[in-house]
Design a protein around this motif. Structure first.
Motif, mmCIF file in Angstrom:
data_model
loop_
_atom_site.group_PDB
_atom_site.id
_atom_site.type_symbol
_atom_site.label_atom_id
_atom_site.label_comp_id
_atom_site.label_asym_id
_atom_site.label_seq_id
_atom_site.Cartn_x
_atom_site.Cartn_y
_atom_site.Cartn_z
ATOM 1 N N GLU A 71 1.022 -1.064 -0.282
ATOM 2 C CA GLU A 71 0.100 0.356 0.052
ATOM 3 C C GLU A 71 1.017 1.442 0.273
ATOM 4 O O GLU A 71 0.081 2.545 -0.808
ATOM 5 C CB GLU A 71 -0.705 -0.135 1.411
ATOM 6 N N GLU A 72 1.836 1.556 0.457
ATOM 7 C CA GLU A 72 2.944 2.115 1.058
ATOM 8 C C GLU A 72 3.982 2.020 0.315
ATOM 9 O O GLU A 72 4.232 3.565 -0.860
ATOM 10 C CB GLU A 72 3.048 2.800 2.062
ATOM 11 N N LEU A 93 11.262 4.335 7.579
ATOM 12 C CA LEU A 93 10.090 5.628 7.108
ATOM 13 C C LEU A 93 10.815 6.248 6.485
ATOM 14 O O LEU A 93 9.784 7.241 5.290
ATOM 15 C CB LEU A 93 10.620 6.905 8.697
ATOM 16 N N PHE A 94 12.171 6.003 5.947
ATOM 17 C CA PHE A 94 12.636 7.065 4.993
ATOM 18 C C PHE A 94 12.730 6.525 3.298
ATOM 19 O O PHE A 94 13.301 6.616 2.580
ATOM 20 C CB PHE A 94 14.389 7.417 5.006
ATOM 21 N N PHE A 137 14.459 -2.761 -0.243
ATOM 22 C CA PHE A 137 13.104 -3.243 0.344
ATOM 23 C C PHE A 137 13.828 -4.504 1.097
ATOM 24 O O PHE A 137 14.020 -4.875 2.225
ATOM 25 C CB PHE A 137 12.441 -3.195 -0.608
ATOM 26 N N LEU A 138 14.726 -4.977 0.508
ATOM 27 C CA LEU A 138 14.882 -7.042 0.336
ATOM 28 C C LEU A 138 16.278 -6.798 1.560
ATOM 29 O O LEU A 138 16.241 -7.273 2.377
ATOM 30 C CB LEU A 138 16.152 -7.143 -0.430
ATOM 31 N N VAL A 139 16.816 -5.897 1.673
ATOM 32 C CA VAL A 139 17.718 -5.263 2.457
ATOM 33 C C VAL A 139 17.131 -5.189 4.370
ATOM 34 O O VAL A 139 17.566 -5.839 4.714
ATOM 35 C CB VAL A 139 19.103 -4.121 2.659
ATOM 36 N N LEU A 140 16.207 -4.586 3.967
ATOM 37 C CA LEU A 140 15.235 -3.909 5.104
ATOM 38 C C LEU A 140 14.819 -5.781 5.763
ATOM 39 O O LEU A 140 15.078 -5.688 6.602
ATOM 40 C CB LEU A 140 14.529 -3.599 5.184
ATOM 41 N N ARG A 154 4.271 5.413 6.902
ATOM 42 C CA ARG A 154 4.593 6.056 6.677
ATOM 43 C C ARG A 154 5.264 6.117 8.491
ATOM 44 O O ARG A 154 5.860 5.557 9.399
ATOM 45 C CB ARG A 154 5.759 7.279 6.589
ATOM 46 N N PRO A 155 4.565 7.191 9.411
ATOM 47 C CA PRO A 155 4.497 7.653 10.633
ATOM 48 C C PRO A 155 4.038 6.686 11.378
ATOM 49 O O PRO A 155 4.329 6.926 12.129
ATOM 50 C CB PRO A 155 3.363 8.936 9.793
ATOM 51 N N ALA A 156 2.588 5.943 10.970
ATOM 52 C CA ALA A 156 2.422 4.959 11.439
ATOM 53 C C ALA A 156 3.576 3.750 11.730
ATOM 54 O O ALA A 156 3.403 3.835 13.410
ATOM 55 C CB ALA A 156 1.164 4.584 10.735
ATOM 56 N N ILE A 157 4.170 3.563 11.351
ATOM 57 C CA ILE A 157 5.266 2.131 11.352
ATOM 58 C C ILE A 157 6.277 2.949 12.065
ATOM 59 O O ILE A 157 6.537 2.052 12.854
ATOM 60 C CB ILE A 157 5.878 1.175 10.108
ATOM 61 N N PHE A 158 6.879 3.918 12.161
ATOM 62 C CA PHE A 158 7.911 4.592 12.604
ATOM 63 C C PHE A 158 7.339 4.523 14.068
ATOM 64 O O PHE A 158 7.752 5.001 15.170
ATOM 65 C CB PHE A 158 8.119 6.343 12.578
ATOM 66 N N ALA A 159 5.844 5.143 14.522
ATOM 67 C CA ALA A 159 6.178 5.099 15.931
ATOM 68 C C ALA A 159 6.295 3.852 16.684
ATOM 69 O O ALA A 159 6.182 4.181 17.840
ATOM 70 C CB ALA A 159 4.001 5.389 15.506
#
Length: 451
Positions: free
Chosen positions: A285-286, A340-341, A350-353, A414-419
């Motif tokens: 979605e993001e 977030l970034f 995305f794979l690194v994450l 983004r802010p949702a997951i960073f929270a």
């Protein structure tokens, strides 16, 4: 006579090893549900069903409110946690009073698999049936997890817990990864004219069948063990169990380190589980990644987590479980900050994450389970693990609610997951307050050489 006694005593490690191998198979069995359904397939599929049912304002009526389809998904996970928080502690008290823990384990597993199979019949805009399926499946997963984890202290000694727990988690990631690999092939090839929605339904059905089928191994090979430390009570088994639960709640003040760890676990595990539960939704979605990319990433996470769990288990034997969990939480903070970034449609990053998640995912979860087992008294393992599982995998409470609220306010993931970074900070701070040696002594357990 002493020689005979010694020979009999030497049979205990062999019996433990045999049961440990059988016990690993339940992690193998249920990880298919966690991975294929809970982590990858269900979120995007459910949101698609809800979007089909949405009105002109792109909202769905749920709990008397108009919500975005994504918010409905997160609230469903939250609801299953709240219900579990009420039901799991009495279940733990019942389990501690029965020798047939493997029978209870199988019953919840097979019921959960039956709920999960309902997703196959959720098509078009029928998100309500899918909602029943995921809430029922998650509740049964948590219930079976209580029973499964309470078996760990019975089949392993204190010094061996980290190794056994880590191998169980590693075995689970391997099993979940293999089924996910098959599902990835189904999504990539789309044989027999299948579309992606049908492939998703077949994949989730395969996870339900996998969960039910492989549960037969621990059911057949584990042994029944006589309950310990059961105080005789009057009345039915249920009434006796509630009475015992009341005694346990009153005795919690005698185990302050176990309580402190539970509070720490409430926070950092909610952060972990919310990242896991929302990763596929966040990626699609993001960040705009296709379902194939998402499945491939989660597949990589599974196999990296297999190695991560084994490595963390080995390092815990050298540095102690608490220190390794704290190191893992630092990595989780870096992960949600990087998310977030993270740029859209950038597959390599995305794979690194995903790789970073895999390294710490299995290790932190496996060591949290074995570490907690050292802080609880013998004979009440299921009761204490019922509190533990009220906050366990796929049923995050505060984390999913936080994401739903932030998403509703900002309309951005983004802010949702960073929270979620707050959950790792608070959980780590509380974990640092746990005096491991004192907690083990308070519970009446042997203190391992390395803690």
């Amino acid at each position: 006579m002493s020689d005979v006694t010694g020979e009999i005593a030497n049979l205990r490690p062999l019996a433990q090893a045999r049961e440990q191998k059988a016990w690993y198979w339940y992690d193998w069995a249920n990880s298919a549900y966690v991975t294929t359904i809970g982590t990858v397939m269900f979120g995007p599929y459910f949101i698609g069903l809800a979007e089909n049912a949405a009105g002109a304002d792109d909202r769905v009526g749920f709990l008397g409110m108009d919500m975005a389809p994504g918010s409905v998904f997160f609230w469903l996970i939250t609801i299953s946690t709240i219900v579990g928080a009420v039901l799991l502690p009495p279940l733990g008290a019942i389990a501690d009073r029965t020798a047939n823990k493997k029978g209870m384990l199988a019953a919840f597993a097979w019921t959960g698999a039956a709920f999960a199979s309902l997703i196959f019949f959720s098509t078009g805009d029928n998100w309500q049936l899918a909602a029943v399926a995921i809430v029922g499946g998650n509740l049964c997963l948590a219930a079976s997890g209580v029973i499964n984890d309470s078996i760990l202290p019975i089949i392993s000694d204190e010094a061996d817990r980290d190794r056994v727990s880590s191998r169980g988690w590693a075995w689970g990631y391997l099993g979940g990864g293999l089924l996910l690999a098959a599902n990835l092939a189904l999504f990539t090839l789309l044989p027999f004219g299948l579309d992606e929605a049908t492939a998703a339904r077949i994949s989730m059905l395969s996870a339900a069948i996998w969960w039910a089928g492989f549960t037969l191994i621990p059911f057949l090979r584990l042994s029944n063990h006589t309950p310990l430390d059961v105080v005789p009570q009057e009345g039915s088994v249920v009434k006796q169990s509630f009475a015992q639960l009341g005694d346990t709640l009153r005795e919690l003040r005698n185990y302050p380190m176990a309580v402190t760890f539970l509070l720490a676990y409430l926070f950092f595990n909610d952060g972990i589980q919310t990242v896991i539960a929302s990763s596929a939704v966040y990626g699609s979605e993001e960040l705009g990644h296709s379902q194939t990319i998402l499945i491939a990433t989660i597949l990589m996470v599974q196999f990296v987590a297999f190695g991560g769990a084994l490595v963390f288990g080995r390092l815990a034997g050298r540095f102690g479980a608490k220190r390794m969990i704290l190191n893992g939480l630092v990595v989780w903070m870096v992960i949600v900050t990087a998310a977030l970034f993270l740029p859209e449609e950038n597959v390599p990053l995305f794979l690194v994450l995903g790789f970073a998640i895999g390294v710490v995912l299995g290790g932190t979860q496996a060591l949290a389970r074995s570490y907690f087992s050292l802080l609880i008294p013998k004979g009440k393992e299921a009761e204490y693990f019922s509190f533990y599982h009220a906050m366990d995998r796929g049923t995050s409470w505060f984390g999913t609610a936080t994401m739903a609220i932030v998403l509703q306010l900002t309309d951005s993931y983004r802010p949702a997951i960073f929270a979620l970074i707050a959950f790792f900070v608070v959980g780590g701070a509380l974990l640092m307050r746990v005096d491991t040696a004192r907690g083990i002594r308070d519970a009446g357990n042997d203190v391992p050489a390395v803690i």
